[in-house]
Design a protein around this motif. Sequence first.
Motif, PDB file in Angstrom:
ATOM      1  N   HIS A  77     -23.073  41.172 -19.442  1.00 12.60           N
ATOM      2  CA  HIS A  77     -22.089  40.485 -18.343  1.00 12.60           C
ATOM      3  C   HIS A  77     -21.369  41.415 -17.590  1.00 12.60           C
ATOM      4  CE1 HIS A  77     -19.326  41.749 -22.034  1.00 12.60           C
ATOM      5  NE2 HIS A  77     -18.386  41.670 -21.237  1.00 12.60           N
ATOM      6  N   PHE A  85     -34.442  32.124 -16.804  1.00 11.41           N
ATOM      7  CA  PHE A  85     -34.877  32.363 -17.955  1.00 11.41           C
ATOM      8  C   PHE A  85     -36.007  31.541 -17.918  1.00 11.41           C
ATOM      9  CE2 PHE A  85     -30.617  33.641 -18.661  1.00 11.41           C
ATOM     10  CZ  PHE A  85     -30.708  34.633 -19.809  1.00 11.41           C
ATOM     11  N   ILE A 106     -16.131  31.782 -14.411  1.00  9.76           N
ATOM     12  CA  ILE A 106     -15.651  33.068 -15.099  1.00  9.76           C
ATOM     13  C   ILE A 106     -15.046  33.874 -14.478  1.00  9.76           C
ATOM     14  CG2 ILE A 106     -16.650  35.135 -16.336  1.00  9.76           C
ATOM     15  CD1 ILE A 106     -18.454  32.516 -17.845  1.00  9.76           C
TER      16      ILE A 106
ATOM     17  N   LEU B 165     -29.336  30.229 -24.516  1.00 10.31           N
ATOM     18  CA  LEU B 165     -27.993  29.693 -23.677  1.00 10.31           C
ATOM     19  C   LEU B 165     -26.846  30.632 -24.087  1.00 10.31           C
ATOM     20  CD1 LEU B 165     -27.962  25.962 -24.883  1.00 10.31           C
ATOM     21  CD2 LEU B 165     -28.514  26.762 -22.812  1.00 10.31           C
ATOM     22  N   ALA B 168     -27.716  33.251 -21.399  1.00 17.27           N
ATOM     23  CA  ALA B 168     -27.579  32.646 -20.374  1.00 17.27           C
ATOM     24  C   ALA B 168     -26.335  33.150 -19.696  1.00 17.27           C
ATOM     25  CB  ALA B 168     -28.176  31.653 -19.988  1.00 17.27           C
ATOM     26  N   SER B 169     -25.423  32.848 -20.923  1.00 20.76           N
ATOM     27  CA  SER B 169     -23.901  32.734 -20.620  1.00 20.76           C
ATOM     28  C   SER B 169     -23.353  34.354 -20.314  1.00 20.76           C
ATOM     29  CB  SER B 169     -23.242  32.208 -21.808  1.00 20.76           C
ATOM     30  OG  SER B 169     -21.819  32.745 -21.782  1.00 20.76           O
ATOM     31  N   ARG B 170     -24.142  35.150 -21.114  1.00 17.42           N
ATOM     32  CA  ARG B 170     -23.689  36.534 -21.166  1.00 17.42           C
ATOM     33  C   ARG B 170     -24.250  37.084 -19.685  1.00 17.42           C
ATOM     34  NH1 ARG B 170     -20.557  39.043 -24.587  1.00 17.42           N
ATOM     35  NH2 ARG B 170     -22.117  40.715 -24.927  1.00 17.42           N
ATOM     36  N   ALA B 174     -20.042  36.079 -18.857  1.00 13.98           N
ATOM     37  CA  ALA B 174     -19.209  35.727 -19.845  1.00 13.98           C
ATOM     38  C   ALA B 174     -19.152  36.723 -21.070  1.00 13.98           C
ATOM     39  CB  ALA B 174     -19.256  34.599 -20.260  1.00 13.98           C
ATOM     40  N   ASP B 175     -18.068  37.289 -21.453  1.00 20.60           N
ATOM     41  CA  ASP B 175     -17.866  37.854 -22.588  1.00 20.60           C
ATOM     42  C   ASP B 175     -17.986  37.323 -23.623  1.00 20.60           C
ATOM     43  OD1 ASP B 175     -15.625  36.792 -23.149  1.00 20.60           O
ATOM     44  OD2 ASP B 175     -14.478  38.581 -22.478  1.00 20.60           O
ATOM     45  N   THR B 178     -15.386  34.242 -24.362  1.00 21.31           N
ATOM     46  CA  THR B 178     -15.610  33.265 -23.338  1.00 21.31           C
ATOM     47  C   THR B 178     -17.048  32.629 -23.625  1.00 21.31           C
ATOM     48  OG1 THR B 178     -14.796  35.012 -21.798  1.00 21.31           O
ATOM     49  CG2 THR B 178     -15.622  32.734 -20.755  1.00 21.31           C
ATOM     50  N   ARG B 182     -16.848  28.373 -24.000  1.00 18.74           N
ATOM     51  CA  ARG B 182     -17.409  27.569 -23.328  1.00 18.74           C
ATOM     52  C   ARG B 182     -18.779  27.017 -23.439  1.00 18.74           C
ATOM     53  NH1 ARG B 182     -15.345  28.468 -17.306  1.00 18.74           N
ATOM     54  NH2 ARG B 182     -13.292  29.156 -17.711  1.00 18.74           N
ATOM     55  N   VAL B 183     -19.509  27.748 -24.344  1.00 22.14           N
ATOM     56  CA  VAL B 183     -20.902  27.376 -24.626  1.00 22.14           C
ATOM     57  C   VAL B 183     -21.111  26.744 -26.214  1.00 22.14           C
ATOM     58  CG1 VAL B 183     -23.188  28.092 -24.580  1.00 22.14           C
ATOM     59  CG2 VAL B 183     -21.910  28.694 -22.838  1.00 22.14           C
ATOM     60  N   PRO B 186     -18.287  23.871 -27.366  1.00 19.43           N
ATOM     61  CA  PRO B 186     -18.641  22.710 -26.892  1.00 19.43           C
ATOM     62  C   PRO B 186     -19.953  22.198 -27.411  1.00 19.43           C
ATOM     63  CG  PRO B 186     -18.250  23.998 -25.001  1.00 19.43           C
ATOM     64  CD  PRO B 186     -17.989  24.975 -26.535  1.00 19.43           C
ATOM     65  N   LEU B 187     -21.043  23.016 -27.454  1.00 24.57           N
ATOM     66  CA  LEU B 187     -22.098  22.477 -28.070  1.00 24.57           C
ATOM     67  C   LEU B 187     -22.273  22.207 -29.549  1.00 24.57           C
ATOM     68  CD1 LEU B 187     -24.621  24.681 -25.982  1.00 24.57           C
ATOM     69  CD2 LEU B 187     -24.300  22.354 -25.891  1.00 24.57           C
TER      70      LEU B 187
END
Lengths: 475, 271
Positions: A77, A85, A106, B165, B168-170, B174-175, B178, B182-183, B186-187
């Motif tokens: 990050h 992907f 973010i 996922l 993808a967020s990382r 996003a740390d 987060t 955020r992922v 909610p999922l």
Amino acid sequence: MESSKHLIELVDISKDYNGDVALDHINLYINDGEFLTLLGPSGCGKTTMLRIIAGFITPSSGMLKMNGVDIAKVPPHKREINTVFQKYALFPHLNVFDNIAFGLKIKKTPKAQIKEKVEKMLKLVNLEGYEKRWIDQLSGGQQQRVAIARALVNEPKILLLDEPLGALDLKLRQEMQVELKRMQRQLGITFVYVTHDQEEALTMSDTIVVMKDGVIQQIGKPTDIYNEPKNPFVADFIGESNIVPGLMLEDYKVRMNGVVYRCVDAGFGKNVEVDAVVRPEDIDIVPPEKSKVSGTVASVVFMGVHYEICVDCGGYEWVVHTTDYAAVGSRVGIAIPPDAIHIMKKTRSNNIFDAEVWPGDGAIYIDDVAFPCDGLEAYENKEIAIVSIAPENVHLVAPQDAKLTGTVKACMFLGTHYEITVSCEENDWIAHSQDFMEDGEEVGILVDPDKMELTKKEDDESEETEKSESVTREE
Amino acid sequence: MKRKFFAYPYIVWMILFIAVPMLFIFYYAFNVDGTWTTERFLSTISDKDTWSVLWRSIVMAFETTAICLLLGYPIAYILSNMKKSVAGFISILFFVPMWMNFVLRTYAWSAIIEYAIPDLFHVENTLTDLPGGKTIAVLLVMVYDFLPFMIMPLYNTLSKMDKSLIEASRDLGADGLTTFLRVVLPLSVPGIVSGITMVFVPSITAFTVPELIGNGDYSLYGNKIEQAFKSGNISGYSVGSTLSIVLLILVIISTVIMNRFDKDKEGGSIL
């Protein structure tokens, strides 16, 4: 070397998983703004390399430099790199807008700016008006575009793409290839693209890196890779080709299948064994009396634009792509113009293994299996020696007929025979065979007792120096 | 058309064991000595004691559910990130007590609280002797009993989540925290919802735990219903049925609310 141009540099990077080598001392730099493709069959290490650049995998050794700074330990990050992907990995709980805005939110970008940037991205990927759609309401191609937009909106220094078009149908894939190239030119962002599809690589790339078994085979422009493959593997993997063992008689003269041809390559020396590559589309079918080589047509397949014709010239079968039709069984001549022949240095792929020697039993142990072997008098029991076996002396038999069995990992046609790689417990064996073998097929391995060359294990150096001859990039 | 035939046994089953008992409940609540009346019903629900016990039960169920969620989520999350074989073994450790008889487990806890702890630490008073101690003891045992029902759906949801996922967020900056907020969170809402439902409903109707742990003088709504039916006279049946109808309505309302949470995509995340 102007290292300022090098955006990313992989310095001697290796990665192994509990002894399984995925990447073997990789050295590669990626220039700012180029479209570079990592190309190779599955399991060649291309995805591992991509994930190392993205930061999801830490290399076992070596350095990953970005603008000259080692970032191998920087978490993903914090890298100015984004990824598209393989299966898109879009967030199912967010709509299109929020998916694309994820990275910007973010970074605490102001709302108005987010809106503006997301809309600009949607325009770039031709998805205007899709902001409120849910991911599961989109087609595969549309999801693909959202994934690209989600990555690009962050304005990364590098965009990594992991076989992004694999799940799309042919027509859509071709469209996306053109569009990806357009986006890359328009934005000037460096793209690193992973694929096993050679056509895709040839269409889009500025530079192609061909990989096999965690080692780079060749780096070059698409035209160079296609026209001047460095070894039979590259020639076979990129496009169709006739790969023929030959003898370089002198400069510009090569003998293939007993016939001497003129060619345009020089500098190999006199009477040197080489491999020659001839692309099927470079061969002409002529009336038999007009050529010194003739044969009978073994098969004809209509491929759309051209016919693929196999011509049997007594022992060797040439594959020819031509728009002219020739009936099966008819006699035709083969004409190969000098510039169609590309000469490659012969790659000596001998089997070189460590073996445990048992002179008392008259056998050596390779892969924990005993092989009867001659000439063991000079060795002590349990001594480790280096054994060298030529591929043509490795006999592949039915699994029940041999003590050592393995599975076929690769099968490549080399003109007169197939070169087959068999994966056993510890070692990969290379064998020559007249028969084609399916990947994954189980085979047994036999070697004649007098065909094994043993050497004392003293100078470990020699093996090492042989290996370190790695492929580098030419400016 | 022929396939309809296979549904008949189920229809018979449903009539016999679902519809008929429900009708009995309504019959006892609204019928006194052969005449239909709402008098009994109204007098029961206007009883102050009914509502104070119901309130106590709701609070208890809420507390049980909340503690189970807070304990269960981290456990499920850690399990879902483990190797399948290790996670399987550890989750069996969590579930083995669940396969044991429910009453037996509760008796065991009663013994621990009443005898084992005082003996071990040489204290005079047991937890249930302290003021408010019974509530804490009942809460503790309820959490113990229902925790696996929270972990199971959460573990299922989390382990099925596509790990790419998270990558993808990382990748998008996003740390770890987060990414979780955020992922992952909610999922995992569907798992949270079914976990809450699976814990809240049995704990609001529970009567074995308060009965055994409270030594007979701590009652929740479930106990009140039990006592009414056990009173032995026909008016007790009427009171018990009325209380059951109130509980039924409450459970239906809470289930509807929870399901809304799960499906309501427009509302987006729970953040």
